[in-house]
Design a protein around this motif. Sequence first.
Motif, PDB file in Angstrom:
ATOM      1  N   HIS A  69     -37.197 -11.154 -19.789  1.00 59.01           N
ATOM      2  CA  HIS A  69     -38.484 -10.501 -20.031  1.00 59.01           C
ATOM      3  C   HIS A  69     -39.628 -11.321 -19.442  1.00 59.01           C
ATOM      4  O   HIS A  69     -40.556 -10.782 -18.846  1.00 59.01           O
ATOM      5  N   ALA A  70     -39.556 -12.639 -19.638  1.00 55.42           N
ATOM      6  CA  ALA A  70     -40.656 -13.496 -19.194  1.00 55.42           C
ATOM      7  C   ALA A  70     -40.869 -13.355 -17.692  1.00 55.42           C
ATOM      8  O   ALA A  70     -42.006 -13.232 -17.225  1.00 55.42           O
ATOM      9  N   VAL A  71     -39.766 -13.355 -16.934  1.00 56.49           N
ATOM     10  CA  VAL A  71     -39.891 -13.226 -15.481  1.00 56.49           C
ATOM     11  C   VAL A  71     -40.370 -11.827 -15.110  1.00 56.49           C
ATOM     12  O   VAL A  71     -41.269 -11.650 -14.290  1.00 56.49           O
ATOM     13  N   ASN A  72     -39.780 -10.835 -15.742  1.00 59.17           N
ATOM     14  CA  ASN A  72     -40.152  -9.454 -15.438  1.00 59.17           C
ATOM     15  C   ASN A  72     -41.624  -9.199 -15.795  1.00 59.17           C
ATOM     16  O   ASN A  72     -42.339  -8.507 -15.079  1.00 59.17           O
ATOM     17  N   ASP A  73     -42.074  -9.788 -16.900  1.00 59.25           N
ATOM     18  CA  ASP A  73     -43.473  -9.639 -17.317  1.00 59.25           C
ATOM     19  C   ASP A  73     -44.425 -10.337 -16.349  1.00 59.25           C
ATOM     20  O   ASP A  73     -45.551  -9.914 -16.167  1.00 59.25           O
ATOM     21  N   ARG A  74     -43.960 -11.445 -15.782  1.00 56.56           N
ATOM     22  CA  ARG A  74     -44.850 -12.251 -14.962  1.00 56.56           C
ATOM     23  C   ARG A  74     -44.932 -11.734 -13.527  1.00 56.56           C
ATOM     24  O   ARG A  74     -46.003 -11.610 -12.958  1.00 56.56           O
ATOM     25  N   VAL A  75     -43.769 -11.440 -12.929  1.00 56.16           N
ATOM     26  CA  VAL A  75     -43.795 -11.045 -11.513  1.00 56.16           C
ATOM     27  C   VAL A  75     -43.360  -9.590 -11.290  1.00 56.16           C
ATOM     28  O   VAL A  75     -43.440  -9.093 -10.181  1.00 56.16           O
ATOM     29  N   GLY A  76     -42.884  -8.936 -12.330  1.00 52.93           N
ATOM     30  CA  GLY A  76     -42.584  -7.517 -12.203  1.00 52.93           C
ATOM     31  C   GLY A  76     -41.148  -7.198 -11.864  1.00 52.93           C
ATOM     32  O   GLY A  76     -40.726  -6.052 -11.968  1.00 52.93           O
TER      33      GLY A  76
END
Lengths: 666, 313
Positions: A60-67
Amino acid sequence: MDLHFLDAVPEDAEREAVDAVLGPPDSGWDGGTRQASDLRFAEGGHVARGRRDLLLPALHAVNDRVGWISQAALDYICRRLTIPPAEAYGVATFYAMFSLKQRPRRVVHVCTDIACAAKDSASLCAQLTERVGEPGSEDGEFTWHESPCLGLCERAPAAVSLQAGDPPRYSVAAPANVDDIVPAPGEVPAAEASAAASANGHGASGNGHGPSLDGDRPQRRTTFSPETLPGPAPEPPPHAAVPQAGDPDLVLLRRIGVVDPTSLDDYRANGGYAALREALRLGSAGVIREVSDSGLVGRGGAAFPTGRKWDGTAKRPETPRYVICNADESEPGTFKDRVLMEGDPFSVIEALTIAGYANNAAMGYIYIRGEYPRALWLLENAIELARARNLLGTDILGTGFDFDIEIRRGAGAYICGEETAIFNSIEGLRGEPRSKPPFPVERGVFGKPTAINNVETLVNVLPIVLQGGPAYASIGTGRSTGPKLFCVSGAVERPGVYEVPFGADLRELMEMCGGVGTGSDGRERVPRAVLLGGAAGGFVRGDELDIPLTFEGARDAGATLGSGVILVLDESVDLTAILVRIAAFFRDESCGQCVPCRVGTVRQEEALVRLSQGTGARRTDLALLREVGDAMRDASICGLGQTAWNAVESAIDRLGAFGPQEEPTL
Amino acid sequence: MSTPVAIGAPRRLVEATVDGQVVRVPEGSTILDACEEVGTDVPTLCYGDTLTPRNACRVCVVEVEGARTLVPACSRKVEDSMSVATDSERVRHSRKMVLELLGSSVDLSTTPGIPEWNERYDARPERFGPRAEPAPMGEREARRAGEHTVGDGMAAETVEQPTKIDNDLYVRDYGKCIMCYKCVDACGEQWQNTFAIGIAGRGFDAGVSTEHDLALPDSACVYCGNCIEVCPTGALMFRSEYEMRQEGTWDEENQSQTTTICTYCGVGCNVTLHVQENEIVKVTSPHDNPVTHGNLCIKGRFGYQHVQQRRHD
């Protein structure tokens, strides 16, 4: 473990996002800079693997940050947690909200499920396609997808926009129009760093750290920015979904629209945390006794007695025990849990704390679906405030009771509302249901005894503890005790969440909602069908409004209350298209584990498409549907497959969706 | 010479009935064990004798009195006074449907048992209509969870796609994959601990895959071939067998099987050499070997060429 990694180097933003969840790496062994000592000691493997449950938050953290999640980012997460990349890839590709291909930062989820389809989401999608291209096209500033139910049925058609960044932002458009959804040119910021470098796994930077990560970034309290994306009008307050708001006779919804959902003081001034004090006075056995006496049964759809579940969990010798609040409300047409979490979030926290106390649990999880950004924000805020006041943490209220709550966010998977799939999802595995037995009370999350309850079920515990079980049991009828929330949507004048004591019938509830009212042509609308219980429930005819809304009443009528969905369809709705949508929903949401569901949902959709287009042999296809449906119901592992044919069956048998019934022959 | 034999702690016997026949099995036995005990044949596909049951295929379902749904015989434990029906109408219907659903979506041409079971349960996979065209290479792996395009219903969708041939030792024909999870479990923590493959994607589009669908030589694969050993459908196959089948020279009838001991190291694994026309065409390993349970390493599985280096002059 001797794992095989790629030689891909994550972007700084990806590394930062992961480290914000996991903390900085200790050594070269878990993804940090290689040090001389790494050649002599290999440490931390067991510790890293013991944090496998942080895989989903890290994704989630990566997806939230860079999409999106690049190969290098996934690889870095795997190094940090000592997870085989093939397994992590399997987890990441399980969820609809993650992308493993580069995509724009803004992703718009447009609901095309039953309630929104009945409010013409099709024309919204057609306009979007015309303006910006097919769903999933990723060459513009944003991308959009057709989505299963977003739980905004009272304001259909709905769309939720999520934009990656630091912090990520969201907006909710409901009812949505195309101008709200399409961002203005240049509105979506470009990516922070050149993502192309990580896409091929050969970034230019070395193997060292990027910018300083020594904790000088302020820790964010909430995942999403409180500032929503520009575009749609501000979302109405949660109590807008509760037409009865402010009615002093309400039990479950009584604080909604009365208290500020961000204020703990307001909650306490309105009776909040009185139940926890009473529970601590009663003792854990006392609480379970009251819950058992109340006759409370689960409100998520299965109607299992809560007292029996808690008693079973509390009596197990294994420790630690866990309690989980199932807030993965994804049944199409259901939005009551969203309204509870948004309108009265502290009540969910208090109720889960009581559950933790009664079950002598070490830890509680709230598993909330990924499509509920506002509820997530309010719950995160509530937990933070409760911790600050020692209503969570160690020695709660000076009683020696230790308990804390963590939120786990789903990422677009209906199946993760199944209790054992939640366990797997929390543990960082694919959200596939487990085979039962063993049941959660014996072996739940992390293999330990677990009591898992729906949001509404838990919130019922507060009045039970305060009034006492027998007083609560006097509300309602027979085996259906207490108040019940119904999610009314579709062709009614005032859709929303309604609270009624068990015992009302469908007609009375529809009258509370102002009836079906008049259509756009000014003529009185006629209810053609009512979907009870969601996609896993069933249809009843518009002339069957005498069905009592109790568990036994619905059952006697051959229907189910399920999660409390009451979705009214009038004559203007294309019923066969709705059935194809339901079939497509189950096909999309099947986890794929067992054959009857994995393939059966595909064959069900194919037969329904033929029937709706009149292209097949009608009798053969109806018989085929029934045969496939019976096998799904009888031989699937979990409730998804077992109920995937319910609504279609009821439409054929009760509504005569494809003409009068004949003896099926092949 | 007397050798002590470990027999474990004594286990209580539980009594149940299978199709009316009383059977007593040790506590912890599965319904499948009990069926074997009384000689009742239960079809199985995803069950593996050396692996923890996944009960994914549901072809072994039986009816237990009092249970709301059918239960998988391969994993459900026998309980005292349990009454099991293995050939009731419900059981026969679900088994027939599982065979038809699999048969209509997967290439079962190299799966043992299928023709016999199809006949026994009157399964006719073709009644779902003509099969859809196989997907092009890589297309299924690129699908996103929770999304698909609704077709016209005129062809039965399948999982068929071209065979993945990316190394010299074995091929992966996922058009034959029934998603039994056995290869993943054998590669992972149950046996090999290599974790080169996992289940990726969701629902009908799920499949067995390396991370990012990498070719095997770029993955963690160590070519032990233990996945081939447990594959029930021939989706994973020795390259030698695959090529001979393509050429039409594979002739199982005329193969001999010789079980011997691997010569490479001191472990002493059993290898079963399948020989056709005096050439080793594939290697398996007996599952009842108490040390290796059918598992081998790359040398035992694939390193047999030196045996057949003959002078041809």
